[in-house]
Design a protein around this motif. Structure first.
Motif: not given
Length: 408
Positions: A255-260, A272-275, A322-329, A384-386
């Motif tokens: 997900v940091s590839s966009r920045k680079f 960034p699609v959180k799983g 939900n953006g760049y969010n690593w929170d575990i809900r 992505g998911h693959l």
């Protein structure tokens, strides 16, 4: 010998480093973590699944996202808070719906090729990764879901995959531990599962022994173009600044590839699609006997499973925008726990370790495996998911391209 920098040491970065090393390049890998595969490649669902290669670009996905937007435990959850990145990505997602058929077929073909590369590499380098070659079983609760799977099956077959329809009784025969009644299923004997983290660590160790340089805890802060190459600037965790010159750069930074990409003058529209996943420790004989050995995909719940040896059971799923969010809900983890308790009631879930990771997704759901605008800049990202399923194939593709470009 040409020097190549690989940014990112997840499964995609490590497989890319390995492919480049085998083509005679001097390879250096940068990653912000202490070890390889500590972000999205840490605890995914474990499936190496050509059978799950259908891209998501369908109107039904859009409608489900709208329907589930305010249901906190929904398999697909979109935070409605305005974001230009999110909504522009979604607009491109919709624009790619006409490419659904061809992108699915192309992804299946890549997945089949990747599976063989991955197994051959582990065998050649002598490491294990809790591989289970028992196939993957897709299960469906309703006729509607099953009929859609039948339509998808035609695309998978066109891509070269053999997937067999199975009845409810055959589902039970394939996996006796499962509880519940299902309308039907599809079984892919050639698919498999494994521990992505163990694989990535094993391959990174093999690369290091053969001369690949790894800079961990390295924050790449800048990339400057010079004649015939690029200067990479990075700092380590104590703030020491270092730079080095490379003939080529491959961005495999998730997900940091966009920045680079922005540093390098390219638009890399990964979102960034959180799983989420849980890893259940099977600490007693009853749980070990009650947990499935065959890998499952529950289409309605959007849940996948893998058995990682005798004492671990991995359950993963959900997609959260939900953006760049690593929170575990907890409200996202609980459906995974409940799914286990419903389908495998004798498995003890007291020791279930939750995890969340951000999948780097392109709007067309196809990895970006190509050169950038500047000479010597390349991308292998957006899986992505693959990522686990496709990485070994995309590494070979980008490795061949860099070899041919550098030889020209």
């Amino acid at each position: 010998m040409k020097k190549i920098a690989v940014i990112g040491a997840g499964v995609t970065g490590v497989t890319t480093a390995y492919a480049l090393m085998n083509r005679g390049f001097e390879v250096t890998v940068f990653d912000q973590n202490r070890y390889a595969a500590m972000d999205t490649s840490f605890a995914n669902g474990g499936q190496l699944s050509a059978s799950n290669a259908e891209v998501w670009n369908r109107w039904s996905t859009v409608f489900k996202g709208m329907k589930w937007m305010f249901k906190r435990g929904a398999p697909l959850l979109v935070n409605p808070k305005p974001s230009w990145h999110k909504y522009s990505w979604m607009a491109e997602f919709v624009a790619n719906i006409p490419g659904y058929r061809q992108n699915t077929i192309d992804t299946v073909r890549m997945a089949i090729a990747a599976r063989e590369h991955l197994k051959e590499t582990a065998k050649a380098e002598g490491f294990t990764f809790d591989a289970e070659e028992r196939g993957i079983l897709h299960i469906y609760n309703t006729k509607y879901e099953y009929d859609h799977a039948t339509a998808v099956n035609a695309l998978l077959e066109e891509g070269g995959l053999v997937r067999e329809a199975v009845s409810p009784s055959e589902i039970k025969a394939l996996e006796p531990a499962i509880v519940g009644d299902y309308y039907g299923g599809y079984y892919t004997a050639s698919d498999m599962t494994g521990d992505i983290h163990r694989y990535s660590r094993g391959l990174s160790d093999a690369c290091r022994k053969k001369g690949v340089n790894f800079h961990f805890r390295a924050d790449v802060t800048g990339i400057r173009m010079v004649e015939g190459g690029h200067i990479v600037h990075w700092s380590d965790d104590d703030g020491t600044q270092t730079e080095d010159r490379f003939d080529g750069i491959v961005v495999c930074a998730g997900v940091s590839s966009r920045k680079f990409g922005q540093m390098l003058g390219d638009r890399v529209n990964v979102y960034p699609v959180k799983g989420y996943s849980i890893t259940v420790s099977l600490d007693d004989d009853t749980s070990q006997a009650a947990a499935p050995w065959i890998s499952l995909l529950d289409d309605e719940a959007k849940v996948v499973t893998s058995r990682l040896g005798k004492t671990r059971f991995r359950i993963a799923g959900t997609a959260e925008f939900n953006g760049y969010n690593w929170d575990i809900r907890d409200d996202r983890v609980r459906p995974l726990v409940k799914w286990v308790e419903r389908n495998f009631p004798d498995v003890e879930t007291e020791h279930a370790v939750p995890w969340a990771g951000l999948r780097p997704m392109m709007p067309n759901m196809v990895p970006l495996v190509d050169a950038g605008k500047r000479p010597g800049v390349y991308y292998n990202t957006g899986h992505g998911h693959l990522g686990w399923t496709l990485s070994a194939a995309t590494a070979e593709i980008i490795g061949d391209k860099i070899r041919d470009d550098m030889a020209a």
